[in-house]
Scaffold this active site. Structure first.
Site, PDB file in Angstrom:
ATOM      1  N   CYS A   8       0.861  -1.185   0.000  1.00 22.94           N
ATOM      2  CA  CYS A   8       0.000   0.000   0.000  1.00 22.94           C
ATOM      3  C   CYS A   8       0.896   1.233   0.000  1.00 22.94           C
ATOM      4  O   CYS A   8       2.052   1.156  -0.402  1.00 22.94           O
ATOM      5  CB  CYS A   8      -0.999  -0.018   1.151  1.00 22.94           C
ATOM      6  SG  CYS A   8      -0.306   0.179   2.803  1.00 22.94           S
ATOM      7  N   ARG A  14      -3.619  -0.617   5.384  1.00 25.60           N
ATOM      8  CA  ARG A  14      -4.156  -1.746   4.611  1.00 25.60           C
ATOM      9  C   ARG A  14      -3.198  -2.917   4.492  1.00 25.60           C
ATOM     10  O   ARG A  14      -3.575  -4.066   4.776  1.00 25.60           O
ATOM     11  CB  ARG A  14      -4.571  -1.280   3.212  1.00 25.60           C
ATOM     12  CG  ARG A  14      -5.761  -0.347   3.231  1.00 25.60           C
ATOM     13  CD  ARG A  14      -5.995   0.297   1.898  1.00 25.60           C
ATOM     14  NE  ARG A  14      -4.948   1.295   1.660  1.00 25.60           N
ATOM     15  CZ  ARG A  14      -4.877   2.056   0.583  1.00 25.60           C
ATOM     16  NH1 ARG A  14      -5.765   1.915  -0.379  1.00 25.60           N
ATOM     17  NH2 ARG A  14      -3.909   2.942   0.446  1.00 25.60           N
ATOM     18  N   ASP A 118      -8.969   3.231   1.261  1.00 26.85           N
ATOM     19  CA  ASP A 118      -7.929   3.641   2.217  1.00 26.85           C
ATOM     20  C   ASP A 118      -8.581   4.243   3.454  1.00 26.85           C
ATOM     21  O   ASP A 118      -9.190   5.310   3.379  1.00 26.85           O
ATOM     22  CB  ASP A 118      -7.006   4.665   1.566  1.00 26.85           C
ATOM     23  CG  ASP A 118      -5.801   5.019   2.423  1.00 26.85           C
ATOM     24  OD1 ASP A 118      -5.689   4.504   3.564  1.00 26.85           O
ATOM     25  OD2 ASP A 118      -4.970   5.812   1.948  1.00 26.85           O
TER      26      ASP A 118
END
Length: 146
Positions: A8, A14, A118
């Site tokens: 990420c 994440r 996100d």
């Protein structure tokens, strides 16, 4: 041996959650790591990411890492959270092409929605929603890798 690298942006939300979820499955012959395309070295996972993992009884011990060429050589599967991450890796490391996919692209046939949301800066509820999305995607990933 399958080696999955989740990627990420900052490697604090994440990708560490995805790494912890997949690692918690204890699948023989599977190794997992995470990194970020713009990560600072040694940052802990975000507060809510850790809380959501704890609430789901998933152990974690995370320090952020910047994506490296060694990571890409190690990985058999490089799974990004967004199309932007995939594009950035392809630009920075053209030799890794062919084993880089978004997580959704790798496990799904949905050609329109390839990004995992996100949660950075969001509420704990947003982190929980991202966790649930990742958990579902990882279940699909496991099935695909069998």
């Amino acid at each position: 041996m399958n080696r999955v690298l989740f990627v990420c942006t900052g490697n604090t939300c994440r990708s560490p959650m995805a790494e912890a979820i997949l690692r918690s499955k204890n699948i023989p012959g599977l190794e997992v790591k995470s990194a970020g395309v713009y990560a600072s070295h040694g940052q802990p996972a975000s507060r809510y990411a850790k809380e959501v993992l704890d609430e789901n009884q998933i152990s974690h011990n995370h320090a952020s890492r910047l994506l490296s060429e060694e990571d890409l050589e190690w990985a058999t599967h490089i799974l990004t959270m967004t199309e932007g991450h995939k594009h950035a890796i392809n630009q920075m490391f053209p030799n890794a092409q062919g084993k880089i996919f978004t997580v959704k692209e790798y496990v799904s046939t949905d050609e329109y929605n390839k990004d995992v949301f996100d949660p950075f800066g969001g509420s704990k509820e947003i982190y929980s929603q991202t966790f649930d999305e990742l958990k579902d995607l990882i279940d699909q990933l496991i099935e695909k890798m069998k």
